[in-house]
Design an enzyme around this catalytic site. Structure first.
Site, PDB file in Angstrom:
ATOM      1  CB  THR A   1     -76.455  31.707 -33.798  1.00 11.90           C
ATOM      2  OG1 THR A   1     -77.622  32.486 -33.977  1.00 11.90           O
ATOM      3  CG2 THR A   1     -75.241  32.604 -33.686  1.00 11.90           C
ATOM      4  CB  CYS A   2     -74.583  27.139 -32.230  1.00 12.27           C
ATOM      5  SG  CYS A   2     -73.259  26.066 -31.675  1.00 12.27           S
TER       6      CYS A   2
ATOM      7  CG  HIS B   1     -48.027  12.703 -13.745  1.00 14.32           C
ATOM      8  ND1 HIS B   1     -47.800  14.048 -13.529  1.00 14.32           N
ATOM      9  CD2 HIS B   1     -46.926  12.201 -14.350  1.00 14.32           C
ATOM     10  CE1 HIS B   1     -46.582  14.331 -13.978  1.00 14.32           C
ATOM     11  NE2 HIS B   1     -46.035  13.230 -14.474  1.00 14.32           N
TER      12      HIS B   1
HETATM   13  C1  LIG Z   1     -69.267  34.333 -33.170  1.00 18.14           C
HETATM   14  C2  LIG Z   1     -69.999  33.553 -32.123  1.00 18.14           C
HETATM   15  C3  LIG Z   1     -69.372  32.500 -31.494  1.00 18.14           C
HETATM   16  C4  LIG Z   1     -70.035  31.772 -30.519  1.00 18.14           C
HETATM   17  N1  LIG Z   1     -69.387  30.761 -29.892  1.00 18.14           N
HETATM   18  C5  LIG Z   1     -70.016  30.058 -28.921  1.00 18.14           C
HETATM   19  C6  LIG Z   1     -69.352  28.985 -28.264  1.00 18.14           C
HETATM   20  O1  LIG Z   1     -68.214  28.659 -28.555  1.00 18.14           O
HETATM   21  N2  LIG Z   1     -70.048  28.308 -27.312  1.00 18.14           N
HETATM   22  C7  LIG Z   1     -71.324  28.633 -26.965  1.00 18.14           C
HETATM   23  O2  LIG Z   1     -71.895  27.996 -26.097  1.00 18.14           O
HETATM   24  N3  LIG Z   1     -71.966  29.648 -27.575  1.00 18.14           N
HETATM   25  C8  LIG Z   1     -71.347  30.360 -28.542  1.00 18.14           C
HETATM   26  N4  LIG Z   1     -72.014  31.368 -29.178  1.00 18.14           N
HETATM   27  C9  LIG Z   1     -73.402  31.645 -28.801  1.00 18.14           C
HETATM   28  C10 LIG Z   1     -74.343  30.622 -29.455  1.00 18.14           C
HETATM   29  O3  LIG Z   1     -74.113  30.573 -30.844  1.00 18.14           O
HETATM   30  C11 LIG Z   1     -75.782  30.991 -29.180  1.00 18.14           C
HETATM   31  O4  LIG Z   1     -75.934  31.217 -27.804  1.00 18.14           O
HETATM   32  C12 LIG Z   1     -76.718  29.883 -29.599  1.00 18.14           C
HETATM   33  O5  LIG Z   1     -76.592  29.609 -30.973  1.00 18.14           O
HETATM   34  C13 LIG Z   1     -78.151  30.300 -29.273  1.00 18.14           C
HETATM   35  O6  LIG Z   1     -79.014  29.423 -29.855  1.00 18.14           O
HETATM   36  P1  LIG Z   1     -80.565  29.670 -29.852  1.00 18.14           P
HETATM   37  O7  LIG Z   1     -81.119  28.312 -29.646  1.00 18.14           O
HETATM   38  O8  LIG Z   1     -80.987  30.717 -28.931  1.00 18.14           O
HETATM   39  O9  LIG Z   1     -80.932  30.228 -31.316  1.00 18.14           O
HETATM   40  P2  LIG Z   1     -80.147  30.398 -32.664  1.00 18.14           P
HETATM   41  O10 LIG Z   1     -79.082  29.390 -32.804  1.00 18.14           O
HETATM   42  O11 LIG Z   1     -79.776  31.798 -32.838  1.00 18.14           O
HETATM   43  O12 LIG Z   1     -81.252  29.995 -33.734  1.00 18.14           O
HETATM   44  C14 LIG Z   1     -82.432  30.719 -33.922  1.00 18.14           C
HETATM   45  C15 LIG Z   1     -83.025  30.308 -35.255  1.00 18.14           C
HETATM   46  O13 LIG Z   1     -84.321  30.884 -35.381  1.00 18.14           O
HETATM   47  C16 LIG Z   1     -84.509  31.314 -36.702  1.00 18.14           C
HETATM   48  N5  LIG Z   1     -85.534  32.359 -36.688  1.00 18.14           N
HETATM   49  C17 LIG Z   1     -85.468  33.584 -36.109  1.00 18.14           C
HETATM   50  N6  LIG Z   1     -86.625  34.240 -36.240  1.00 18.14           N
HETATM   51  C18 LIG Z   1     -87.449  33.414 -36.939  1.00 18.14           C
HETATM   52  C19 LIG Z   1     -88.783  33.528 -37.395  1.00 18.14           C
HETATM   53  N7  LIG Z   1     -89.515  34.599 -37.116  1.00 18.14           N
HETATM   54  N8  LIG Z   1     -89.309  32.515 -38.109  1.00 18.14           N
HETATM   55  C20 LIG Z   1     -88.577  31.399 -38.364  1.00 18.14           C
HETATM   56  N9  LIG Z   1     -87.316  31.228 -37.940  1.00 18.14           N
HETATM   57  C21 LIG Z   1     -86.755  32.217 -37.231  1.00 18.14           C
HETATM   58  C22 LIG Z   1     -83.129  31.812 -37.119  1.00 18.14           C
HETATM   59  O14 LIG Z   1     -83.004  31.815 -38.519  1.00 18.14           O
HETATM   60  C23 LIG Z   1     -82.207  30.797 -36.447  1.00 18.14           C
HETATM   61  O15 LIG Z   1     -81.919  29.721 -37.305  1.00 18.14           O
HETATM   62  C24 LIG Z   1     -71.368  32.105 -30.169  1.00 18.14           C
HETATM   63  C25 LIG Z   1     -72.030  33.152 -30.823  1.00 18.14           C
HETATM   64  C26 LIG Z   1     -71.342  33.873 -31.786  1.00 18.14           C
HETATM   65  C27 LIG Z   1     -72.071  34.994 -32.481  1.00 18.14           C
END
Ligand SMILES: Cc1cc2nc3c(=O)[nH]c(=O)nc-3n(C[C@H](O)[C@H](O)[C@H](O)COP(=O)(O)OP(=O)(O)OC[C@H]3O[C@@H](n4cnc5c(N)ncnc54)[C@H](O)[C@@H]3O)c2cc1C
Length: 461
Positions: free
Chosen positions: A44-45, A443
Site C-alpha cells: 500500500t505505502c 534560529h
Molecule cells: C491514501 C493513503 C495514504 C497513506 N499515507 C501514509 C503516510 O503518509 N504515512 C504512513 O505512515 N502511512 C500512510 N498510510 C498507511 C500505510 O500505507 C499503511 O499503514 C502501510 O502501507 C501498511 O503496510 P503493511 O506492511 O501492513 O502492508 P501493505 O503495505 O498493505 O502490504 C501488504 C501486501 O500484501 C499483499 N497481500 C495481501 N494478501 C496477500 C496474499 N494472500 N498473498 C500474497 N500477498 C498478499 C498485498 O498485495 C500487499 O502488497 C497511507 C494509507 C493510504 C491508503
C-alpha cells in the site's frame, strides 16, 4: 500424483513494510525464506498510499505556492495544471520504489520470491499457485484495503478508492469525498489545489474525530479557506446516479439535501486483507472486523505464526508496520524482548500545513486523570512561519505536572511533521521537558519555539 512440498526456514506473506526487511534479516542470517506477493511489490505505502499521495501533495503544494506568487514577489500568469504530468511524476516515483523493493528481494541470497495469492493449508503450510510451501515460522504481512460500506446505492454507481484514484489522469470536475479523516483530507486538498471542486461529506460532527476539537476546527478552517466544502453530521449517506455523475445523499429524510458530484471517492476506513487467507485452516484467530489477534510480541494464537502491519489492527501506518518488523526481528535474532506496548503513538496528517502528533490527545489525558500542564502557541507568532508566509495552525504540548514528562503534543503548522520528533525523542528518553528548555536550538526554526512554549505551561482544565 505426488505434490512436492518446498521447505523453508520462514515464509512471509506480503511485501508491505514489514515483510521485505524481515526477509532480509533471514537472508543475512543464511536462513532460507520464501516471500509471496500477489500484487505490486511494496504494498500500500509504495503503490497506493504514502508514496504516491505525498508525491501528489508536493505537486499540489508547488501549484498552490505558484498561485500565491504575487505575495512572494513574482508573477507566473495563470497557473495551468497538466494533470497527466502530475500523474506521470507520481507514477514514476511510486514505480521506482516498487521496483526497488522487488530488486532488493530478488537480490537476497536464500530468499525465494513468489508471485501469487497465498493461502494457509495448515498451521505450517501455505499454498500459492498450486505450490505447497512449508515452514515452522510464518509471518503474515498482508495489509489492508479501502473499506466499501454497505450504503444505499453503492452497487449502482461508480466510485473511486485510494487505489483506483491512482489510475485516473483527468481532473474530476467536482470530487465528493465520503469520509473526513486522514486519507480523505489529504485527497481533498490535493484535488482542490489541482483545480477540482471538492466537497467532504463526514458522518461525524467534526473532521478527524479522533483528534482534539481545536485541531479539528483549525483543520476545517484551513481547508475551507481554500474553497473546500465541508458537510458534517451526514447521518445517512446514500449514492445515486445522476446525469452528470453521482448524487450523494446526506440525511435519512426524504429527498434532498444532496451533493451532486462528478466523481465520488470513498475514504471511510480500511479492511484487513484476511478473509481470503485460509486463517481457519491454520487455526489463527481474528476479531469481528478481520484483524488478526496478536500478543505484545505480535505472535498469533498459533505458535509459529506472527502477524505484522495493518492486518493486526495494532497500527495503521508505515512506521508502525516497520516497527512491527523491528520487534519481531529483535525478539528472534537479538534476544531483545521488544514489545508493541513500548511504542509511543506518533503520526502525521499531510495536509498543508501538516499536523505532526505524538503521545496522547488532550481528551485521553483528561480521561487518565493525571494532573497536567499545557502550553499552546499560534504559528502566527513563530518567526520562521511568518518569514515563509505560512502562519496557519498552532502547536501545543502537554506535560505531566508531577513527573515533568511530555504526555502528548500536536504541531499543526509548517514543518510540523518534522518538528514533532524533537518532542517524540524526549518522550522515548523518558526525560523531563526541562531538557528541552535548556537546549540551544537553531534560529530561525519552528523548533526553536519549543523551549519558549514550555516556559509558559498552565494547568489543563
Ligand atoms: C491514501 C493513503 C495514504 C497513506 N499515507 C501514509 C503516510 O503518509 N504515512 C504512513 O505512515 N502511512 C500512510 N498510510 C498507511 C500505510 O500505507 C499503511 O499503514 C502501510 O502501507 C501498511 O503496510 P503493511 O506492511 O501492513 O502492508 P501493505 O503495505 O498493505 O502490504 C501488504 C501486501 O500484501 C499483499 N497481500 C495481501 N494478501 C496477500 C496474499 N494472500 N498473498 C500474497 N500477498 C498478499 C498485498 O498485495 C500487499 O502488497 C497511507 C494509507 C493510504 C491508503
Amino acid at each position: 500424483m505426488t505434490t512436492t512440498i518446498n521447505h523453508f526456514d520462514a515464509i512471509i506473506i506480503g511485501t508491505g513494510q514489514a515483510g521485505p526487511p524481515l526477509a532480509s534479516r533471514f537472508a543475512s542470517a543464511c536462513r532460507s525464506v520464501a516471500i509471496i506477493e500477489r500484487g505490486k511489490f511494496g504494498g500500500t505505502c509504495v503503490n497506493t498510499g504514502c508514496t504516491p499521495t505525498k508525491t501528489m501533495v508536493a505537486s499540489a503544494y508547488a501549484i498552490h505556492l505558484a498561485r500565491r506568487g504575487a505575495e512572494y514577489g513574482f508573477a507566473t500568469g495563470d497557473v495551468h495544471v497538466d494533470i497527466k504530468k502530475v500523474k506521470a511524476r507520481k507514477d514514476a516515483v511510486a514505480e521506482r520504489s516498487s521496483r526497488g523493493v522487488e530488486a532488493w528481494l530478488r537480490g537476497m541470497p536464500s530468499c525465494t520470491v513468489i508471485q501469487g495469492h497465498a493461502r494457509f493449508q495448515s498451521p505450517n503450510t501455505v499454498v500459492v499457485n498450486d505450490e505447497i510451501l512449508q515452514a515452522d515460522k510464518i509471518y503474515i504481512n498482508v495489509g489492508a484495503r479501502a473499506s466499501i460500506p454497505e450504503m444505499p446505492g453503492i452497487h449502482d454507481v461508480p466510485f473511486l478508492t485510494n487505489s483506483s484514484i491512482m489510475d485516473i489522469d483527468f481532473l474530476p470536475k467536482h470530487l465528493v469525498i465520503v469520509g473526513g479523516s486522514y486519507v480523505g483530507l489529504e485527497f481533498a486538498q490535493i484535488y482542490r489545489r489541482l483545480g477540482s471542486e471538492v466537497t467532504i461529506v463526514e458522518m461525524g460532527p467534526r473532521l478527524i474525530g479522533r483528534e482534539d476539537e481545536d485541531i479539528s476546527q483549525a483543520v476545517r478552517e484551513i481547508l475551507e479557506a481554500e474553497g473546500i466544502q465541508i458537510r458534517l453530521n451526514a447521518k445517512c449517506i446514500s449514492l445515486e446516479q445522476h446525469d452528470d455523475g453521482v448524487a450523494v445523499g446526506l440525511t435519512c429524510e426524504e429527498g434532498p439535501p444532496e451533493v451532486l458530484g462528478s466523481h465520488v471517492l470513498l475514504a471511510v476506513g480500511r479492511t484487513p486483507n484476511t478473509s481470503d487467507l485460509g486463517l481457519d485452516l491454520a487455526g489463527v484467530s481474528a476479531d469481528k472486523r478481520g484483524y488478526i489477534i496478536v500478543d505484545d510480541q505480535l505472535q498469533t494464537n498459533v505458535p509459529g505464526i506472527w502477524a505484522l502491519g495493518d492486518c493486526n489492527g495494532r497500527g495503521a501506518f508505515t512506521h508502525t508496520s516497520y516497527n512491527d518488523y523491528e520487534i519481531v526481528a529483535d525478539n528472534l535474532f537479538n534476544a531483545d524482548r521488544r514489545r508493541v506496548s513500548d511504542r509511543i503513538q506518533a503520526y502525521a496528517l499531510y495536509i498543508d500545513p501538516p499536523l505532526g502528533r505524538c503521545g496522547m490527545t488532550d481528551a485521553e489525558i483528561r480521561k487518565s486523570g493525571r494532573r497536567t500542564l499545557i502550553a499552546k502557541l499560534p504559528m502566527s507568532q513563530v518567526s520562521r512561519a511568518y518569514e515563509k508566509g505560512e502562519t496557519k495552525g498552532f502547536m501545543k504540548v502537554c506535560v505531566d505536572a508531577e513527573t515533568k514528562q511530555i504526555l502528548g503534543a500536536a504541531i499543526l503548522g509548517v514543518g510540523g511533521d518534522e518538528v514533532i520528533h524533537v518532542l517524540l525523542d524526549v518522550m522515548y528518553a523518558k526525560a523531563a521537558y526541562t531538557v528541552i528548555e535548556r537546549a540551544m536550538h537553531i534560529h530561525p526554526t519552528v523548533a526553536e519555539y519549543l523551549p519558549g512554549i514550555l516556559g509558559k505551561l498552565e494547568p489543563l482544565v
